[in-house]
Design a protein around this motif. Sequence first.
Motif, mmCIF file in Angstrom:
data_model
loop_
_atom_site.group_PDB
_atom_site.id
_atom_site.type_symbol
_atom_site.label_atom_id
_atom_site.label_comp_id
_atom_site.label_asym_id
_atom_site.label_seq_id
_atom_site.Cartn_x
_atom_site.Cartn_y
_atom_site.Cartn_z
ATOM 1 N N GLY A 85 -17.541 30.887 143.683
ATOM 2 C CA GLY A 85 -16.254 31.563 143.721
ATOM 3 C C GLY A 85 -15.690 31.758 145.109
ATOM 4 N N ASP A 86 -15.945 30.788 146.018
ATOM 5 C CA ASP A 86 -15.527 31.046 147.392
ATOM 6 C C ASP A 86 -14.256 30.319 147.799
ATOM 7 N N ASP A 87 -13.663 29.597 146.882
ATOM 8 C CA ASP A 87 -12.462 28.871 147.263
ATOM 9 C C ASP A 87 -11.239 29.752 147.072
ATOM 10 N N ILE A 88 -10.801 30.386 148.130
ATOM 11 C CA ILE A 88 -9.688 31.321 147.958
ATOM 12 C C ILE A 88 -8.381 30.592 147.662
ATOM 13 N N GLN A 89 -8.343 29.276 147.931
ATOM 14 C CA GLN A 89 -7.158 28.494 147.565
ATOM 15 C C GLN A 89 -7.006 28.455 146.045
ATOM 16 N N ALA A 90 -8.154 28.560 145.352
ATOM 17 C CA ALA A 90 -8.121 28.421 143.899
ATOM 18 C C ALA A 90 -7.717 29.723 143.209
ATOM 19 N N LEU A 91 -7.648 30.812 143.968
ATOM 20 C CA LEU A 91 -7.263 32.088 143.365
ATOM 21 C C LEU A 91 -5.824 32.016 142.877
ATOM 22 N N LYS A 92 -5.568 32.643 141.772
ATOM 23 C CA LYS A 92 -4.207 32.681 141.244
ATOM 24 C C LYS A 92 -3.284 33.348 142.258
ATOM 25 N N ALA A 93 -2.054 32.918 142.233
ATOM 26 C CA ALA A 93 -1.058 33.532 143.115
ATOM 27 C C ALA A 93 -1.005 35.028 142.837
ATOM 28 N N GLY A 94 -0.967 35.815 143.891
ATOM 29 C CA GLY A 94 -0.833 37.246 143.717
ATOM 30 C C GLY A 94 -2.148 37.999 143.751
ATOM 31 N N VAL A 95 -3.265 37.288 143.603
ATOM 32 C CA VAL A 95 -4.561 37.976 143.560
ATOM 33 C C VAL A 95 -4.905 38.554 144.937
ATOM 34 N N LEU A 96 -4.772 37.747 145.971
ATOM 35 C CA LEU A 96 -5.045 38.250 147.329
ATOM 36 C C LEU A 96 -4.082 39.382 147.667
ATOM 37 N N GLU A 97 -2.810 39.202 147.278
ATOM 38 C CA GLU A 97 -1.787 40.189 147.590
ATOM 39 C C GLU A 97 -2.059 41.522 146.897
ATOM 40 N N ALA A 98 -2.711 41.465 145.731
ATOM 41 C CA ALA A 98 -2.937 42.686 144.953
ATOM 42 C C ALA A 98 -4.145 43.475 145.457
ATOM 43 N N ALA A 99 -4.950 42.857 146.329
ATOM 44 C CA ALA A 99 -6.207 43.486 146.742
ATOM 45 C C ALA A 99 -5.974 44.599 147.763
ATOM 46 N N ASP A 100 -6.537 45.774 147.471
ATOM 47 C CA ASP A 100 -6.534 46.879 148.432
ATOM 48 C C ASP A 100 -7.813 46.872 149.253
ATOM 49 N N VAL A 101 -8.868 46.335 148.659
ATOM 50 C CA VAL A 101 -10.164 46.213 149.328
ATOM 51 C C VAL A 101 -10.728 44.846 148.930
ATOM 52 N N VAL A 102 -11.243 44.107 149.907
ATOM 53 C CA VAL A 102 -11.845 42.807 149.603
ATOM 54 C C VAL A 102 -13.337 42.875 149.906
ATOM 55 N N VAL A 103 -14.141 42.348 148.988
ATOM 56 C CA VAL A 103 -15.590 42.365 149.162
ATOM 57 C C VAL A 103 -16.114 40.929 149.181
ATOM 58 N N VAL A 104 -16.915 40.618 150.207
ATOM 59 C CA VAL A 104 -17.675 39.372 150.192
ATOM 60 C C VAL A 104 -19.071 39.762 149.725
ATOM 61 N N ASN A 105 -19.322 39.507 148.429
ATOM 62 C CA ASN A 105 -20.616 39.853 147.850
ATOM 63 C C ASN A 105 -21.581 38.680 148.040
ATOM 64 N N GLN A 106 -22.876 38.938 147.799
ATOM 65 C CA GLN A 106 -23.902 37.914 148.033
ATOM 66 C C GLN A 106 -23.784 37.421 149.473
ATOM 67 N N ALA A 107 -23.574 38.395 150.367
ATOM 68 C CA ALA A 107 -23.301 38.080 151.772
ATOM 69 C C ALA A 107 -24.517 37.516 152.481
ATOM 70 N N ASP A 108 -25.676 37.545 151.811
ATOM 71 C CA ASP A 108 -26.883 36.963 152.419
ATOM 72 C C ASP A 108 -26.983 35.474 152.135
ATOM 73 N N ARG A 109 -26.042 34.953 151.375
ATOM 74 C CA ARG A 109 -26.108 33.532 151.040
ATOM 75 C C ARG A 109 -25.350 32.672 152.056
ATOM 76 N N ALA A 110 -25.723 31.395 152.066
ATOM 77 C CA ALA A 110 -25.057 30.450 152.964
ATOM 78 C C ALA A 110 -23.579 30.377 152.617
ATOM 79 N N GLY A 111 -22.728 30.361 153.621
ATOM 80 C CA GLY A 111 -21.296 30.217 153.383
ATOM 81 C C GLY A 111 -20.534 31.522 153.445
ATOM 82 N N ALA A 112 -21.266 32.641 153.570
ATOM 83 C CA ALA A 112 -20.589 33.941 153.603
ATOM 84 C C ALA A 112 -19.674 34.044 154.823
ATOM 85 N N ASP A 113 -20.160 33.541 155.977
ATOM 86 C CA ASP A 113 -19.345 33.600 157.199
ATOM 87 C C ASP A 113 -18.057 32.793 157.028
#
Lengths: 329, 329
Positions: free
Chosen positions: B182-210
Motif C-alpha cells: 500500500g505504498d503507492d500514494i499515486q494510486a490513492l483516490k483523489a481527495g484521500v491525501l487532502e482529507a488526512a489530518d494525520v498521516v501514519v507510515v505503519n510497518q515503519a521497520d520494513r524496507a521502503g518506509a523511508d
Amino acid sequence: VKHDLAAAVLAGDVRVLARALTLVENASAEVRLGADDAGADVAALQAAVAPRLGRAHRVGVTGPPGAGKSTLVSALISVWRKAARRVGVLAVDPSSPFTGGALLGDRVRMTQHLGDAGVFVRSLAARGAAGGLAAAAEDMADLLDAAGFDPVVLETVGVGQGELEVAGAADTTVLVLAPGGGDDIQALKAGVLEAADVVVVNQADRAGADRLEAALKAAFELRQTGMGGVRQAPPCLATVATTGVGVEALAATIDARAAGGPAAFQARRVARAARRVRAAVERRLHREFWGSREAELARLAGEVASGRLSAGEAVRGLVGAERVSEGGR
Amino acid sequence: VKHDLAAAVLAGDVRVLARALTLVENASAEVRLGADDAGADVAALQAAVAPRLGRAHRVGVTGPPGAGKSTLVSALISVWRKAARRVGVLAVDPSSPFTGGALLGDRVRMTQHLGDAGVFVRSLAARGAAGGLAAAAEDMADLLDAAGFDPVVLETVGVGQGELEVAGAADTTVLVLAPGGGDDIQALKAGVLEAADVVVVNQADRAGADRLEAALKAAFELRQTGMGGVRQAPPCLATVATTGVGVEALAATIDARAAGGPAAFQARRVARAARRVRAAVERRLHREFWGSREAELARLAGEVASGRLSAGEAVRGLVGAERVSEGGR
C-alpha cells in the motif's frame, strides 16, 4: 431573430448551426434544461427544433485511450459518406479544459473529411459542472439531429464516469478496445461492458487480439450467468481502422440497430428524456427551496452540531414547519 | 418504551446500545434522516440523544488494505485504555455484503480487547443505497457518542469513495499507509491525501518506509504549492503497530487535536450537519414532489422522446404550470 436561427439550423445551414451550438454550449445547465427563465433564446431554439428531433441514429463511441477510436470513427464516416449520408460528430473530451469549437489533438486525424460539407465535426471540452458535459453533449446532439445529420456520432476520449454518461446519451453505444495498452478489460470502469451495444476489437491485426476476444467472450458469458442470462451478449466485431478491414461490417451492424426506425430506440429515448427532465426539475426545486432558506439551514446546522437539535428535527423544521411544532422539542 | 431505550443508551448500557445500533442500522436512510415520518421510534431515539452528542472525539481511520489499520487501531485502544478512556469502534466494510453485528475477518485482531467493558466494537457492512453506508455510520457513531464512548473510532476497510465519505464523518481523519503493497500514494483516490489530518507510515521497520515518507513529504509540498500554501501539511508519524512503536506518540497527536474541546471541531461539525440536513430535505422534497407526478413525468418524457415537446417545455410543464401555459407551444 431567434426564430431565424432555428429555421436556418433546420434548413441545414452549417454556419448558423455552428453558432447555435456555441449558444447552447455556453448556456448554463439551468438554461439549457429550461430551469432558468433567463435563457429564453436557448429555450426558444430548443422548442423550435423539438418537433424535428429523433430522426438521427445517435451512435456513442467509447473506449480506452489508444484503442483507435478517432481513426475508427473517421473510417466509419467514409463508409457512411459512400451511402450519401450526412454525418455529424461531437468529439467530447472530459479531461480537456479547453473550450469547444477548436480541433482537439487527435481530431486532426479526421482532417480527411475537412472540406466535405456532408461531415460536420465539433469538439466539446470539459466544463465545470459535474454531469454538465453529458447534458451539454445531448443538447448539442439535438441540434445536429435537427440539422439533418444522421448518424450523429458522440465520440469520447478515454473511459471514465463522464464518458459513460455521454455514451448513455446515445441510441447505440460502441465500445472500442485494442490489444496492447487498452486490452485489460478488468481495468474498465464498472458499467462500461454492460453499456456496450456493439463491441469492437480494433487493431485486430496486432498480437493479442485473439486473447482480447477470448477475454471479452468470457466476460460476457460470466455476465449472462450472473444476470440469469436475461440479456444477450452484444455483437463483437474485429476491425483494423487504419486499413479499413472490418469497418463496412461494423457500419452495417450499427445501421442494423436503426432498421426499425425511431421506434427501435423509443424505450431508451423515453427513459433518457425522463432522466433529463427529472434532473432539471430537481435542480429547479432545489434552487427555489434553498434560495430563501440557506440562512435558516446554516442556523439549524449550528443547532444540530451543538446538540440542541437532532438532524431529523432540523429536517422537519425546514420541510414540515406547518405540520410539526417549530424546533421539535 | 423508546424513552427507556434512549435513557439506557445514555446511561451506557451496552446491551441496549447494541439493540439501538441495530434499530438505527436497519432503518432506511429516510427514516434515519427524519425524512420519513414512519420512523417515529428512531426519530424519538435520535431526538432524545441529540442533547448529549458532541462529547466524543470521532477519529476516522482509513488507508489501503494491508496497511495494518486494524492492528494499529487495536494498539491505539490499548493506549487509550491505559488512560481509562472508554473506546467505541465502528468497523465499516463497504465491500462486504454481510449485515452488521458480526465480526468481520480482520476484526478478529481486536479480540485482545474482548471482555473489556471499556471497549465496544461494532461492525457495519455494505448497504444497498449509495451514500447510505456513511450516513448509517454517522448515525451509529452518534449512539456511541451518546453512550459516553470517547474516542469513537470509525475504521474503514480499503480506500474508496465510500470510505472517504465515512472518514468525512469524523472530526479527525487518520490516513494509514505502509511500505510495500500500500505504498503507492499515486494510486490513492483523489481527495484521500487532502482529507488526512494525520498521516501514519505503519510497518515503519520494513524496507521502503523511508521512500514512502519522502514521497508523502513531496506530495504535501506539491499540494501546498498548488494551493498557495494555505493549508499546512498534516503531521506524519511512523509506527510499528505490531510492537507498539510510535503508537503512544500517535495517540498523543490525535488527542491533541481535541485539546480545545468540542469548539475545535465546531466548524467541521456545522458543515457536516448542514450537508446532512440538506441531503435529507432534498430527499424528502423529491419524494413529495414526484409522489403524485411520476405518471405525468412518464407522459411528458414520451412527448419529449417523440419530439412533440422540448425538454425545457416538459420541465416548465411540471414545475411552473401556474406560470406558463401548459404544454408550452
